[in-house]
Design a protein around this motif. Structure first.
Motif, PDB file in Angstrom:
ATOM      1  N   HIS A 110       0.836  -1.206   0.000  1.00 25.57           N
ATOM      2  CA  HIS A 110       0.000   0.000   0.000  1.00 25.57           C
ATOM      3  C   HIS A 110       0.875   1.262   0.000  1.00 25.57           C
ATOM      4  CE1 HIS A 110      -2.344   3.158   2.250  1.00 25.57           C
ATOM      5  NE2 HIS A 110      -3.144   2.927   1.239  1.00 25.57           N
ATOM      6  N   CYS A 111       1.906   1.261   0.842  1.00 27.01           N
ATOM      7  CA  CYS A 111       2.817   2.418   0.895  1.00 27.01           C
ATOM      8  C   CYS A 111       3.518   2.578  -0.460  1.00 27.01           C
ATOM      9  CB  CYS A 111       3.868   2.245   1.988  1.00 27.01           C
ATOM     10  SG  CYS A 111       3.200   2.269   3.657  1.00 27.01           S
ATOM     11  N   TRP A 112       3.983   1.454  -0.998  1.00 31.19           N
ATOM     12  CA  TRP A 112       4.742   1.525  -2.244  1.00 31.19           C
ATOM     13  C   TRP A 112       3.871   2.023  -3.395  1.00 31.19           C
ATOM     14  CZ3 TRP A 112       9.226   2.502  -3.871  1.00 31.19           C
ATOM     15  CH2 TRP A 112       9.559   2.318  -5.217  1.00 31.19           C
ATOM     16  N   LEU A 113       2.631   1.612  -3.391  1.00 32.87           N
ATOM     17  CA  LEU A 113       1.697   2.063  -4.428  1.00 32.87           C
ATOM     18  C   LEU A 113       1.596   3.601  -4.397  1.00 32.87           C
ATOM     19  CD1 LEU A 113      -0.045   0.159  -6.234  1.00 32.87           C
ATOM     20  CD2 LEU A 113      -1.996   0.804  -4.814  1.00 32.87           C
ATOM     21  N   ASN A 114       1.463   4.145  -3.182  1.00 31.25           N
ATOM     22  CA  ASN A 114       1.373   5.608  -3.036  1.00 31.25           C
ATOM     23  C   ASN A 114       2.688   6.295  -3.383  1.00 31.25           C
ATOM     24  OD1 ASN A 114      -1.285   5.495  -2.258  1.00 31.25           O
ATOM     25  ND2 ASN A 114      -0.798   5.372  -0.071  1.00 31.25           N
ATOM     26  N   ILE A 115       3.802   5.682  -2.959  1.00 29.79           N
ATOM     27  CA  ILE A 115       5.119   6.279  -3.250  1.00 29.79           C
ATOM     28  C   ILE A 115       5.320   6.330  -4.768  1.00 29.79           C
ATOM     29  CG2 ILE A 115       7.630   5.893  -3.126  1.00 29.79           C
ATOM     30  CD1 ILE A 115       7.130   4.606  -0.329  1.00 29.79           C
ATOM     31  N   SER A 116       5.023   5.233  -5.429  1.00 29.10           N
ATOM     32  CA  SER A 116       5.313   5.192  -6.870  1.00 29.10           C
ATOM     33  C   SER A 116       4.304   5.991  -7.692  1.00 29.10           C
ATOM     34  CB  SER A 116       5.455   3.751  -7.374  1.00 29.10           C
ATOM     35  OG  SER A 116       4.444   2.951  -6.858  1.00 29.10           O
ATOM     36  N   ALA A 117       3.116   6.223  -7.138  1.00 38.25           N
ATOM     37  CA  ALA A 117       2.118   7.011  -7.873  1.00 38.25           C
ATOM     38  C   ALA A 117       2.341   8.518  -7.688  1.00 38.25           C
ATOM     39  CB  ALA A 117       0.717   6.644  -7.388  1.00 38.25           C
ATOM     40  N   SER A 118       3.106   8.874  -6.637  1.00 36.27           N
ATOM     41  CA  SER A 118       3.278  10.294  -6.311  1.00 36.27           C
ATOM     42  C   SER A 118       4.334  10.954  -7.198  1.00 36.27           C
ATOM     43  CB  SER A 118       3.684  10.404  -4.840  1.00 36.27           C
ATOM     44  OG  SER A 118       4.200  11.669  -4.570  1.00 36.27           O
ATOM     45  N   LYS A 119       4.109  12.251  -7.461  1.00 35.75           N
ATOM     46  CA  LYS A 119       5.094  13.015  -8.250  1.00 35.75           C
ATOM     47  C   LYS A 119       6.289  13.393  -7.377  1.00 35.75           C
ATOM     48  CE  LYS A 119       2.146  15.192 -11.720  1.00 35.75           C
ATOM     49  NZ  LYS A 119       0.828  15.530 -11.161  1.00 35.75           N
ATOM     50  N   ARG A 120       6.065  13.337  -6.057  1.00 30.02           N
ATOM     51  CA  ARG A 120       7.114  13.750  -5.124  1.00 30.02           C
ATOM     52  C   ARG A 120       8.311  12.797  -5.176  1.00 30.02           C
ATOM     53  NH1 ARG A 120       5.218  13.729   0.791  1.00 30.02           N
ATOM     54  NH2 ARG A 120       7.352  13.519   1.526  1.00 30.02           N
ATOM     55  N   VAL A 121       9.502  13.372  -5.240  1.00 27.86           N
ATOM     56  CA  VAL A 121      10.703  12.528  -5.232  1.00 27.86           C
ATOM     57  C   VAL A 121      11.039  12.176  -3.789  1.00 27.86           C
ATOM     58  CG1 VAL A 121      13.152  12.410  -5.841  1.00 27.86           C
ATOM     59  CG2 VAL A 121      11.560  13.692  -7.297  1.00 27.86           C
ATOM     60  N   ARG A 122      11.187  10.885  -3.526  1.00 27.55           N
ATOM     61  CA  ARG A 122      11.594  10.451  -2.183  1.00 27.55           C
ATOM     62  C   ARG A 122      12.962   9.757  -2.318  1.00 27.55           C
ATOM     63  NH1 ARG A 122       5.660   9.795  -1.649  1.00 27.55           N
ATOM     64  NH2 ARG A 122       4.994  10.476   0.411  1.00 27.55           N
ATOM     65  N   PRO A 123      14.037  10.508  -2.005  1.00 28.31           N
ATOM     66  CA  PRO A 123      15.382   9.985  -2.249  1.00 28.31           C
ATOM     67  C   PRO A 123      15.673   8.677  -1.516  1.00 28.31           C
ATOM     68  CG  PRO A 123      15.455  12.313  -1.682  1.00 28.31           C
ATOM     69  CD  PRO A 123      14.060  11.868  -1.451  1.00 28.31           C
ATOM     70  N   LEU A 124      14.968   8.416  -0.401  1.00 32.95           N
ATOM     71  CA  LEU A 124      15.258   7.185   0.344  1.00 32.95           C
ATOM     72  C   LEU A 124      14.409   6.010  -0.134  1.00 32.95           C
ATOM     73  CD1 LEU A 124      15.718   8.492   3.993  1.00 32.95           C
ATOM     74  CD2 LEU A 124      17.346   8.381   2.131  1.00 32.95           C
ATOM     75  N   ALA A 125      13.559   6.262  -1.130  1.00 27.81           N
ATOM     76  CA  ALA A 125      12.704   5.178  -1.643  1.00 27.81           C
ATOM     77  C   ALA A 125      12.681   5.246  -3.167  1.00 27.81           C
ATOM     78  CB  ALA A 125      11.292   5.312  -1.066  1.00 27.81           C
TER      79      ALA A 125
END
Ligand code: S3P
Length: 174
Positions: A110-125
């Motif tokens: 669930h977290c990964w789905l949101n991380i990968s769908a977001s435009k926000r860059v998350r350098p640790l993920a």
């Protein structure tokens, strides 16, 4: 909401801390602060830019200093960035004040789905395997929060906020 009590939301990237905090503050009619947003506002750059330009250690120092400042503010609901609670100094700061900490947990997928769908860059993920390793490493620290709220996949963030308001606030603040 009681004048003395305040709530801090923690949990992994992509779990929905900021959105749940926004709904919670609206439901409880109180002020909320998003730690990462304050850092970005103060620094005039994104979290990703800070980490990329100055490294993670420097970001963590800025994060701790900003946390120290917002703990003094009048906000009743604070959403942390996903790594803030993993730093012992931050946990000590939070615990030395009158806060109830809530770990929002959902599945890694669930977290990964949101991380990968977001435009926000998350350098640790930046990729799934790094994110999963971090997710697994951090479980033992997130569980040090006062409350543990497991997000059911069928609930949207408003419903999550409503349940937190009903369940947690009922026990903590009555
Ligand atoms: C981080 C989470 C991010 C942000 C930074 C580091 C982490 O916040 O603070 O990229 O270490 O988990 P979100 O949890 O809002 O993505």
């Amino acid at each position: 909401m009681s004048n003395e009590k305040r709530v801090i939301l923690t949990g992994f990237m992509g779990v929905g801390k900021s959105t749940v905090a926004k709904h919670l503050a609206a439901l409880l009619d109180c002020e909320r602060i998003d730690l990462d947003s304050v850092i970005q506002y103060n620094e005039h750059r994104t979290i990703a830019e800070i980490i990329e330009q100055e490294g993670i250690e420097r970001f963590r120092r800025i994060e701790t200093e900003t946390l120290r400042q917002i703990l003094e503010s009048s906000a009743k609901i604070i959403a942390l960035g996903g790594g803030a609670w993993t730093i012992e100094e931050n946990r000590r700061l939070i615990k030395s004040r009158n806060y109830t900490t809530v770990w929002l947990e959902s599945s890694f997928e669930h977290c990964w789905l949101n991380i990968s769908a977001s435009k926000r860059v998350r350098p640790l993920a930046r990729n799934k395997s790094d994110a999963l390793r971090l997710f697994e490493e951090r479980q033992r620290v997130y569980c040090l929060a006062d409350w543990h709220f497991i997000i059911k996949p069928e609930l949207n963030s408003f419903e999550v906020a409503k349940q937190i308001a009903e369940e947690i606030f009922f026990y903590e603040f009555n």
